[in-house]
Design a protein around this motif. Structure first.
Motif, PDB file in Angstrom:
ATOM      1  N   PRO A  60     -14.629  30.780  98.470  1.00 59.41           N
ATOM      2  CA  PRO A  60     -13.187  30.689  98.709  1.00 59.41           C
ATOM      3  C   PRO A  60     -12.616  29.465  97.989  1.00 59.41           C
ATOM      4  N   ALA A  61     -11.347  29.535  97.644  1.00 58.05           N
ATOM      5  CA  ALA A  61     -10.696  28.420  96.946  1.00 58.05           C
ATOM      6  C   ALA A  61     -10.684  27.169  97.825  1.00 58.05           C
ATOM      7  N   VAL A  62     -10.529  27.355  99.115  1.00 55.96           N
ATOM      8  CA  VAL A  62     -10.562  26.246 100.068  1.00 55.96           C
ATOM      9  C   VAL A  62     -11.605  26.588 101.108  1.00 55.96           C
ATOM     10  N   ASP A  63     -12.627  25.780 101.180  1.00 59.69           N
ATOM     11  CA  ASP A  63     -13.730  26.032 102.118  1.00 59.69           C
ATOM     12  C   ASP A  63     -13.539  25.125 103.329  1.00 59.69           C
ATOM     13  N   LEU A  64     -13.024  25.686 104.421  1.00 58.33           N
ATOM     14  CA  LEU A  64     -12.749  24.905 105.619  1.00 58.33           C
ATOM     15  C   LEU A  64     -13.900  25.035 106.614  1.00 58.33           C
ATOM     16  N   SER A  65     -14.176  23.946 107.276  1.00 58.97           N
ATOM     17  CA  SER A  65     -15.202  23.969 108.313  1.00 58.97           C
ATOM     18  C   SER A  65     -14.712  24.819 109.486  1.00 58.97           C
ATOM     19  N   PRO A  66     -15.608  25.268 110.339  1.00 56.48           N
ATOM     20  CA  PRO A  66     -15.176  26.025 111.521  1.00 56.48           C
ATOM     21  C   PRO A  66     -14.168  25.243 112.383  1.00 56.48           C
ATOM     22  N   LYS A  67     -14.364  23.923 112.457  1.00 58.01           N
ATOM     23  CA  LYS A  67     -13.422  23.092 113.225  1.00 58.01           C
ATOM     24  C   LYS A  67     -12.028  23.141 112.600  1.00 58.01           C
ATOM     25  N   ASP A  68     -11.959  23.011 111.256  1.00 58.47           N
ATOM     26  CA  ASP A  68     -10.661  23.071 110.570  1.00 58.47           C
ATOM     27  C   ASP A  68     -10.051  24.464 110.653  1.00 58.47           C
ATOM     28  N   GLN A  69     -10.894  25.498 110.614  1.00 53.68           N
ATOM     29  CA  GLN A  69     -10.370  26.853 110.775  1.00 53.68           C
ATOM     30  C   GLN A  69      -9.729  27.014 112.147  1.00 53.68           C
ATOM     31  N   GLY A  70     -10.341  26.430 113.155  1.00 58.06           N
ATOM     32  CA  GLY A  70      -9.789  26.504 114.503  1.00 58.06           C
ATOM     33  C   GLY A  70      -8.497  25.727 114.655  1.00 58.06           C
ATOM     34  N   ARG A  71      -8.333  24.688 113.866  1.00 58.49           N
ATOM     35  CA  ARG A  71      -7.129  23.862 113.970  1.00 58.49           C
ATOM     36  C   ARG A  71      -5.973  24.424 113.130  1.00 58.49           C
ATOM     37  N   TYR A  72      -6.275  25.353 112.216  1.00 58.36           N
ATOM     38  CA  TYR A  72      -5.243  25.944 111.361  1.00 58.36           C
ATOM     39  C   TYR A  72      -4.347  26.860 112.195  1.00 58.36           C
ATOM     40  N   SER A  73      -3.031  26.697 112.038  1.00 53.14           N
ATOM     41  CA  SER A  73      -2.070  27.504 112.785  1.00 53.14           C
ATOM     42  C   SER A  73      -1.046  28.098 111.822  1.00 53.14           C
TER      43      SER A  73
ATOM     44  N   VAL B 123      -3.408  22.593 103.118  1.00 46.78           N
ATOM     45  CA  VAL B 123      -4.254  23.726 102.741  1.00 46.78           C
ATOM     46  C   VAL B 123      -3.539  24.586 101.705  1.00 46.78           C
ATOM     47  N   SER B 124      -2.247  24.839 101.916  1.00 51.16           N
ATOM     48  CA  SER B 124      -1.472  25.646 100.974  1.00 51.16           C
ATOM     49  C   SER B 124      -1.428  24.984  99.593  1.00 51.16           C
ATOM     50  N   GLU B 125      -1.247  23.671  99.570  1.00 50.69           N
ATOM     51  CA  GLU B 125      -1.211  22.951  98.293  1.00 50.69           C
ATOM     52  C   GLU B 125      -2.566  23.009  97.589  1.00 50.69           C
ATOM     53  N   GLU B 126      -3.639  22.943  98.355  1.00 48.80           N
ATOM     54  CA  GLU B 126      -4.976  23.045  97.755  1.00 48.80           C
ATOM     55  C   GLU B 126      -5.202  24.448  97.196  1.00 48.80           C
ATOM     56  N   LEU B 127      -4.753  25.467  97.922  1.00 48.45           N
ATOM     57  CA  LEU B 127      -4.863  26.840  97.417  1.00 48.45           C
ATOM     58  C   LEU B 127      -4.036  27.013  96.140  1.00 48.45           C
ATOM     59  N   ALA B 128      -2.880  26.371  96.080  1.00 49.04           N
ATOM     60  CA  ALA B 128      -2.027  26.476  94.892  1.00 49.04           C
ATOM     61  C   ALA B 128      -2.722  25.916  93.652  1.00 49.04           C
ATOM     62  N   LYS B 129      -3.571  24.909  93.839  1.00 45.65           N
ATOM     63  CA  LYS B 129      -4.311  24.334  92.708  1.00 45.65           C
ATOM     64  C   LYS B 129      -5.270  25.361  92.099  1.00 45.65           C
ATOM     65  N   HIS B 130      -5.695  26.319  92.895  1.00 43.20           N
ATOM     66  CA  HIS B 130      -6.651  27.327  92.444  1.00 43.20           C
ATOM     67  C   HIS B 130      -5.977  28.657  92.142  1.00 43.20           C
TER      68      HIS B 130
ATOM     69  N   PRO C  25      -5.059  30.805 103.878  1.00 42.82           N
ATOM     70  CA  PRO C  25      -6.472  31.116 103.631  1.00 42.82           C
ATOM     71  C   PRO C  25      -6.846  32.473 104.206  1.00 42.82           C
ATOM     72  N   THR C  26      -7.865  33.077 103.643  1.00 40.63           N
ATOM     73  CA  THR C  26      -8.225  34.438 104.032  1.00 40.63           C
ATOM     74  C   THR C  26      -8.894  34.529 105.390  1.00 40.63           C
ATOM     75  N   PHE C  27      -9.373  33.427 105.958  1.00 37.48           N
ATOM     76  CA  PHE C  27     -10.025  33.511 107.259  1.00 37.48           C
ATOM     77  C   PHE C  27      -9.030  33.707 108.386  1.00 37.48           C
ATOM     78  N   THR C  28      -7.753  33.485 108.114  1.00 34.19           N
ATOM     79  CA  THR C  28      -6.726  33.521 109.151  1.00 34.19           C
ATOM     80  C   THR C  28      -6.678  34.876 109.813  1.00 34.19           C
ATOM     81  N   ASN C  29      -6.619  34.861 111.124  1.00 40.34           N
ATOM     82  CA  ASN C  29      -6.482  36.126 111.851  1.00 40.34           C
ATOM     83  C   ASN C  29      -5.150  36.141 112.595  1.00 40.34           C
ATOM     84  N   ARG C  30      -4.822  37.270 113.147  1.00 44.42           N
ATOM     85  CA  ARG C  30      -3.529  37.441 113.805  1.00 44.42           C
ATOM     86  C   ARG C  30      -3.661  37.494 115.316  1.00 44.42           C
ATOM     87  N   ASP C  31      -4.781  37.043 115.852  1.00 40.76           N
ATOM     88  CA  ASP C  31      -5.009  37.141 117.296  1.00 40.76           C
ATOM     89  C   ASP C  31      -3.982  36.357 118.115  1.00 40.76           C
TER      90      ASP C  31
END
Length: 102
Positions: free
Chosen positions: A30-43, A72-79, A93-99
């Motif tokens: 992935p363009a941005v590789d986030l840790s599970p902790k960062d994935q959980g904090r992403y809103s 995160v969006s700015e980092e994705l824009a770099k790629h 990021p692609t890990f985002t879910n809609r739960d």
């Protein structure tokens, strides 16, 4: 109107399409590789609100507060694929879910 005037934009579109198809068919990291902790904090809702705040701040000339989702969006824009046109907005990021959405 000559054919070379019309064919130039079509050729550009076809080249851009080929590039995007190659990129989509290329598996990789992935363009941005986030840790599970960062994935959980992403809103996603917080990211959308941050984009709205950026738009408002831009009108006033004030500095908008920064948040993790914008970083995160700015980092994705770099790629972002070269040659592809970006028209603003929040890259998610692609890990985002809609739960958590209603």
């Amino acid at each position: 109107m000559t054919t070379h005037i019309v064919s130039a934009p079509i050729d550009e579109l076809l080249e851009q399409r080929k590039l995007l198809q190659r990129l989509a068919a290329t598996p990789g990291r992935p363009a941005v590789d986030l840790s599970p902790k960062d994935q959980g904090r992403y809103s996603l809702p917080r990211g959308i609100l941050a984009m709205a705040n950026l738009a408002e701040a831009g009108k006033d000339g004030a500095a908008a507060p920064r948040c993790f989702e914008l970083e995160v969006s700015e980092e994705l824009a770099k790629h972002f694929p070269p040659g592809a046109t970006r028209r603003g907005g929040l890259l998610v990021p692609t890990f985002t879910n809609r739960d958590h959405l209603p």
